[in-house]
Design an enzyme around this catalytic site. Structure first.
Site, PDB file in Angstrom:
ATOM      1  N   LYS A   1     -10.852  -4.925  -3.901  1.00  0.00           N
ATOM      2  CA  LYS A   1     -12.202  -3.816  -4.415  1.00  0.00           C
ATOM      3  C   LYS A   1     -11.616  -2.643  -4.729  1.00  0.00           C
ATOM      4  O   LYS A   1     -12.334  -1.680  -5.153  1.00  0.00           O
ATOM      5  CB  LYS A   1     -13.339  -3.858  -3.146  1.00  0.00           C
ATOM      6  CG  LYS A   1     -12.714  -3.791  -1.783  1.00  0.00           C
ATOM      7  CD  LYS A   1     -13.947  -3.496  -0.838  1.00  0.00           C
ATOM      8  CE  LYS A   1     -13.844  -4.409   0.620  1.00  0.00           C
ATOM      9  NZ  LYS A   1     -12.777  -3.943   1.132  1.00  0.00           N
TER      10      LYS A   1
ATOM     11  N   LYS B   1       0.870  -1.253  -0.164  1.00  0.00           N
ATOM     12  CA  LYS B   1       0.172   0.124  -0.202  1.00  0.00           C
ATOM     13  C   LYS B   1       0.835   1.284  -0.024  1.00  0.00           C
ATOM     14  O   LYS B   1       0.548   2.329  -0.564  1.00  0.00           O
ATOM     15  CB  LYS B   1      -1.001   0.078   1.142  1.00  0.00           C
ATOM     16  CG  LYS B   1      -2.277  -0.915   1.005  1.00  0.00           C
ATOM     17  CD  LYS B   1      -3.473  -0.750   1.342  1.00  0.00           C
ATOM     18  CE  LYS B   1      -4.441  -1.948   1.007  1.00  0.00           C
ATOM     19  NZ  LYS B   1      -5.693  -1.595   1.567  1.00  0.00           N
TER      20      LYS B   1
ATOM     21  N   LYS C   1      -3.957 -10.374  -6.612  1.00  0.00           N
ATOM     22  CA  LYS C   1      -5.231 -10.830  -5.807  1.00  0.00           C
ATOM     23  C   LYS C   1      -6.219  -9.771  -6.343  1.00  0.00           C
ATOM     24  O   LYS C   1      -6.096  -8.705  -6.453  1.00  0.00           O
ATOM     25  CB  LYS C   1      -4.974 -10.454  -4.324  1.00  0.00           C
ATOM     26  CG  LYS C   1      -6.046 -10.160  -3.565  1.00  0.00           C
ATOM     27  CD  LYS C   1      -5.519  -9.738  -1.985  1.00  0.00           C
ATOM     28  CE  LYS C   1      -5.976  -8.254  -1.285  1.00  0.00           C
ATOM     29  NZ  LYS C   1      -7.180  -8.381  -0.878  1.00  0.00           N
TER      30      LYS C   1
HETATM   31  P1  ATP Z   1      -8.921  -3.151  -0.355  1.00  0.00           P
HETATM   32  O1  ATP Z   1      -8.874  -3.385  -1.690  1.00  0.00           O
HETATM   33  O2  ATP Z   1      -9.450  -1.857   0.019  1.00  0.00           O
HETATM   34  O3  ATP Z   1      -7.620  -3.488   0.236  1.00  0.00           O
HETATM   35  P2  ATP Z   1      -9.860  -5.824  -0.128  1.00  0.00           P
HETATM   36  O4  ATP Z   1     -10.581  -6.123  -1.157  1.00  0.00           O
HETATM   37  O5  ATP Z   1      -8.461  -6.185  -0.040  1.00  0.00           O
HETATM   38  O6  ATP Z   1      -9.825  -4.240   0.107  1.00  0.00           O
HETATM   39  P3  ATP Z   1     -10.448  -6.207   2.857  1.00  0.00           P
HETATM   40  O7  ATP Z   1     -11.569  -5.498   3.432  1.00  0.00           O
HETATM   41  O8  ATP Z   1      -9.124  -5.934   3.070  1.00  0.00           O
HETATM   42  O9  ATP Z   1     -10.659  -6.213   1.289  1.00  0.00           O
HETATM   43  O10 ATP Z   1     -10.617  -7.739   3.347  1.00  0.00           O
HETATM   44  C1  ATP Z   1     -11.864  -8.427   3.733  1.00  0.00           C
HETATM   45  C2  ATP Z   1     -11.715  -9.837   3.923  1.00  0.00           C
HETATM   46  O11 ATP Z   1     -11.773 -10.325   2.461  1.00  0.00           O
HETATM   47  C3  ATP Z   1     -10.383 -10.240   4.446  1.00  0.00           C
HETATM   48  O12 ATP Z   1     -10.574 -11.345   5.238  1.00  0.00           O
HETATM   49  C4  ATP Z   1      -9.447 -10.798   3.402  1.00  0.00           C
HETATM   50  O13 ATP Z   1      -8.462 -11.537   3.877  1.00  0.00           O
HETATM   51  C5  ATP Z   1     -10.380 -11.228   2.233  1.00  0.00           C
HETATM   52  N1  ATP Z   1     -10.105 -10.914   0.940  1.00  0.00           N
HETATM   53  C6  ATP Z   1      -9.741  -9.863   0.438  1.00  0.00           C
HETATM   54  N2  ATP Z   1      -9.505 -10.155  -0.880  1.00  0.00           N
HETATM   55  C7  ATP Z   1      -9.514 -11.375  -1.155  1.00  0.00           C
HETATM   56  C8  ATP Z   1      -9.296 -12.407  -2.257  1.00  0.00           C
HETATM   57  N3  ATP Z   1      -8.868 -11.703  -3.663  1.00  0.00           N
HETATM   58  N4  ATP Z   1      -9.553 -13.584  -2.164  1.00  0.00           N
HETATM   59  C9  ATP Z   1      -9.813 -14.124  -0.892  1.00  0.00           C
HETATM   60  N5  ATP Z   1      -9.987 -13.351   0.098  1.00  0.00           N
HETATM   61  C10 ATP Z   1      -9.883 -12.178   0.189  1.00  0.00           C
END
Ligand code: ATP
Ligand code: LTN
Length: 337
Positions: free
Chosen positions: A205, A120, A202
């Site tokens: 969002k 980040k 990965k």
């Molecule tokens: P951001 O893009 O804002 O960093 P994010 O999509 O990574 O957000 P988080 O809110 O950080 O989402 O994560 C919420 C949950 O979803 C966490 O338990 C995280 O491990 C899981 N998660 C996030 N992205 C993935 C993915 N691509 N595959 C599986 N699990 C995920």
């Protein structure tokens, strides 16, 4: 008698999600879909991690809207406020308070090694702030306040969980048995859903390319079209093999939404091309998400219900977390008021 009561204690689960956008299929498959399923067997607590999302600059009105939406999304995904504790992190000031205390037990070196911090910081080079750096101390506070046994998260959060466990060991080593040692609960399949455009990254969002992710509220037509455009390889065989990142990802998604094994999928799509497979994955995902879309629309139409549930959740969470915080304050020698 006391032994019997101890045996009856339901194991405690806790997890959180940031309100940085509508949840993706990755969030759903890797984490949130398990949360509703765990409610019968465990005592569960789930929250919207709005304080964590401040580590990246947010537009205030949008953050407010997204926080309530994230709360509604949790309910739409099956979290039931009658069975589980559901709340917004910033509504419970104990999180920020314990976070400060734990930051004083968080080694600089360990914080510097966090891959999420490095990623980040590189992505937001113009805003590498102290919160981004101490993020794991706040996450440790979120967890430890509720003394959970398990923390269901996606694979990307494993390192933060390890950090929390190190804090427990360090803190309990000095002050005795203050915190329960939490364990990561990471599913064997689907814990790392990849971007549809760059399958070595990965799915996230906050990706700037909307074709890289599916949100759980995407329209069925949009879902089908995003899968049609998903990046794969130049071969034609639907099979799970090293190097076939795009197809492996689509197979993991398909397996998660249909319950089919990889062998079954390979068998069913033998002799068929990627086009057929992508179309099938798209329609299976769209169908799986339909009830969530419908439930979300229903919930958002009743804002006062959502606000009331937030308030109830916050009150209960404050009461539970206050017990741990008080214990910590006594142990470390803060003069109580
Ligand atoms: P951001 O893009 O804002 O960093 P994010 O999509 O990574 O957000 P988080 O809110 O950080 O989402 O994560 C919420 C949950 O979803 C966490 O338990 C995280 O491990 C899981 N998660 C996030 N992205 C993935 C993915 N691509 N595959 C599986 N699990 C995920
Ligand atoms: N860091 C997590 C969100 C999060 C969390 C938590 C998860 C904040 N506090 C406590 C589990 C337990 C993320 O970025 N996915």
């Amino acid at each position: 008698m006391e032994e019997e009561l101890k045996k009856e204690r339901k194991k405690v689960i806790l997890s959180g999600i940031q309100p940085t956008g509508i949840f993706t299929l990755g969030n759903y498959i890797g984490a949130v879909r398990h949360w509703g399923l765990m409610q019968e067997e465990y005592q569960c607590a789930y929250f919207v991690a709005d304080l964590h999302s401040l580590t990246v600059r947010q537009e205030p009105a949008e953050l407010r809207r997204r926080t309530l939406e994230a709360f509604a999304l949790l309910l739409a995904c099956g979290v039931d406020p009658e069975k589980s504790l559901v709340f917004v992190q910033s509504h419970v000031c104990n999180h920020a308070e314990l976070s400060w205390i734990l930051s004083c037990y968080s080694p600089f070196g360990a914080l510097s090694r966090m891959t999420q911090f490095k990623d980040k910081a590189a992505k937001h080079a113009d805003n590498v702030n102290a919160g981004l750096f101490t993020y794991p101390a706040l996450m440790a506070a979120d967890i430890l306040l509720y003394q959970p046994d398990y923390v269901p998260v996606g694979e990307d959060q494993r390192q933060h969980l390890e950090f929390t466990r190190d804090v427990v060991e360090h803190f309990n080593g000095i002050y005795g048995n203050v915190f329960r040692m939490p364990e990561a609960y990471i599913a064997k399949t689907g814990a790392r859903i990849m971007s549809l455009q760059e399958p070595t990254k990965k799915m996230s969002k906050s990706d700037t390319n909307p074709n890289a992710f599916i949100t759980i509220l995407d329209d069925p037509k949009v879902i089908v079209s995003k899968f049609r455009r998903a990046v794969t390889d130049s071969e034609t065989e639907v099979c799970f093999r090293e190097g076939k990142d795009g197809i492996n990802n689509l197979m993991s998604i398909y397996s998660a939404v249909t319950g089919m094994s990889f062998e079954q999928i390979e068998h069913d799509f033998e002799g068929k091309g990627y086009g057929d497979f992508k179309a099938e994955v798209g329609s299976a995902v769209a169908e799986k998400l339909r009830p969530i879309r419908e439930k979300f629309a229903e919930l958002m139409a009743d804002r006062s219900y959502l606000e009331q549930q937030c308030k109830i959740g916050a009150e209960k969470a404050a009461e539970i977390s206050a017990r741990t915080l008080l214990k910590v304050k006594k142990k470390i020698g803060l003069l109580l008021p």
